[in-house]
Design a protein around this motif. Structure first.
Motif, PDB file in Angstrom:
ATOM      1  N   PRO A  92      -4.746 101.428 -34.271  1.00  3.25           N
ATOM      2  CA  PRO A  92      -4.127 102.702 -34.646  1.00  3.25           C
ATOM      3  C   PRO A  92      -4.907 103.932 -34.220  1.00  3.25           C
ATOM      4  N   THR A  93      -6.230 103.889 -34.284  1.00  2.00           N
ATOM      5  CA  THR A  93      -7.007 105.065 -33.903  1.00  2.00           C
ATOM      6  C   THR A  93      -6.932 105.326 -32.397  1.00  2.00           C
ATOM      7  N   GLN A  94      -6.854 104.279 -31.602  1.00  2.00           N
ATOM      8  CA  GLN A  94      -6.711 104.464 -30.165  1.00  2.00           C
ATOM      9  C   GLN A  94      -5.315 104.980 -29.827  1.00  2.00           C
ATOM     10  N   ASP A  95      -4.322 104.488 -30.554  1.00  2.00           N
ATOM     11  CA  ASP A  95      -2.961 105.003 -30.372  1.00  2.00           C
ATOM     12  C   ASP A  95      -2.899 106.478 -30.748  1.00  2.00           C
ATOM     13  N   ARG A 108      -9.848  94.156 -33.562  1.00  2.00           N
ATOM     14  CA  ARG A 108      -8.440  94.269 -33.160  1.00  2.00           C
ATOM     15  C   ARG A 108      -8.351  94.507 -31.642  1.00  2.00           C
ATOM     16  N   MET A 109      -9.177  95.405 -31.152  1.00  2.00           N
ATOM     17  CA  MET A 109      -9.155  95.722 -29.728  1.00  2.00           C
ATOM     18  C   MET A 109      -9.508  94.499 -28.891  1.00  2.00           C
ATOM     19  N   LEU A 110     -10.578  93.799 -29.276  1.00  2.00           N
ATOM     20  CA  LEU A 110     -11.037  92.640 -28.509  1.00  2.00           C
ATOM     21  C   LEU A 110     -10.042  91.490 -28.535  1.00  2.00           C
ATOM     22  N   SER A 111      -9.226  91.438 -29.589  1.00  2.00           N
ATOM     23  CA  SER A 111      -8.224  90.372 -29.667  1.00  2.00           C
ATOM     24  C   SER A 111      -6.875  90.811 -29.085  1.00  2.00           C
ATOM     25  N   GLY A 112      -6.846  91.993 -28.477  1.00  2.00           N
ATOM     26  CA  GLY A 112      -5.635  92.448 -27.815  1.00  2.00           C
ATOM     27  C   GLY A 112      -4.581  93.031 -28.739  1.00  2.00           C
ATOM     28  N   LYS A 113      -4.949  93.288 -29.983  1.00  2.00           N
ATOM     29  CA  LYS A 113      -4.002  93.862 -30.942  1.00  2.00           C
ATOM     30  C   LYS A 113      -4.041  95.384 -30.857  1.00  2.00           C
ATOM     31  N   PRO A 114      -2.944  96.036 -31.281  1.00  3.69           N
ATOM     32  CA  PRO A 114      -2.952  97.499 -31.283  1.00  3.69           C
ATOM     33  C   PRO A 114      -4.020  98.048 -32.231  1.00  3.69           C
TER      34      PRO A 114
END
Length: 112
Positions: free
Chosen positions: A57-60, A49-55
């Protein structure tokens, strides 16, 4: 100390820590306050998700918790084969809060 492969030389050290406050990632109500469910903490697709630029949830969650003054979170261990009561401490802010204990100078750091 080693989870995979052959046994490597290992040095065990002790730390003294003054860390807090900590978010309890085992508490569903505490997580709900941040808009996340306990199952989302174990999402193996977070990196994709991170690498594809998507949010992510754990980082949020981490960003929101840091904004509220939390130094870290205690979460269940998601390592394969870990016992159900195994925990991990994830720290976001530890600067000046953790010190190495080497009373006998076994690591030779006082001379450096």
């Amino acid at each position: 100390a080693n989870q995979v492969g052959t046994l490597q030389p290992t040095t065990l050290v002790a730390y003294q820590a003054d860390i807090g406050p900590l978010l309890d990632g085992r508490d569903a109500a505490a997580l709900r306050h941040f808009g996340i469910a306990p199952a989302e903490l174990a999402d193996p697709a977070w990196r994709d998700r991170m690498l594809s630029g998507k949010p992510v949830p754990t980082q949020d969650l981490a960003e929101a918790a840091i904004a509220q003054g939390y130094a870290g979170i205690v979460v269940p261990s998601y390592a394969r084969g870990a016992p159900a009561d195994a925990l991990n401490l994830v720290l976001w802010d530890w600067d000046g809060r953790i010190t190495l204990v080497d009373d006998d100078d076994r690591l030779g750091l006082r001379n450096n």
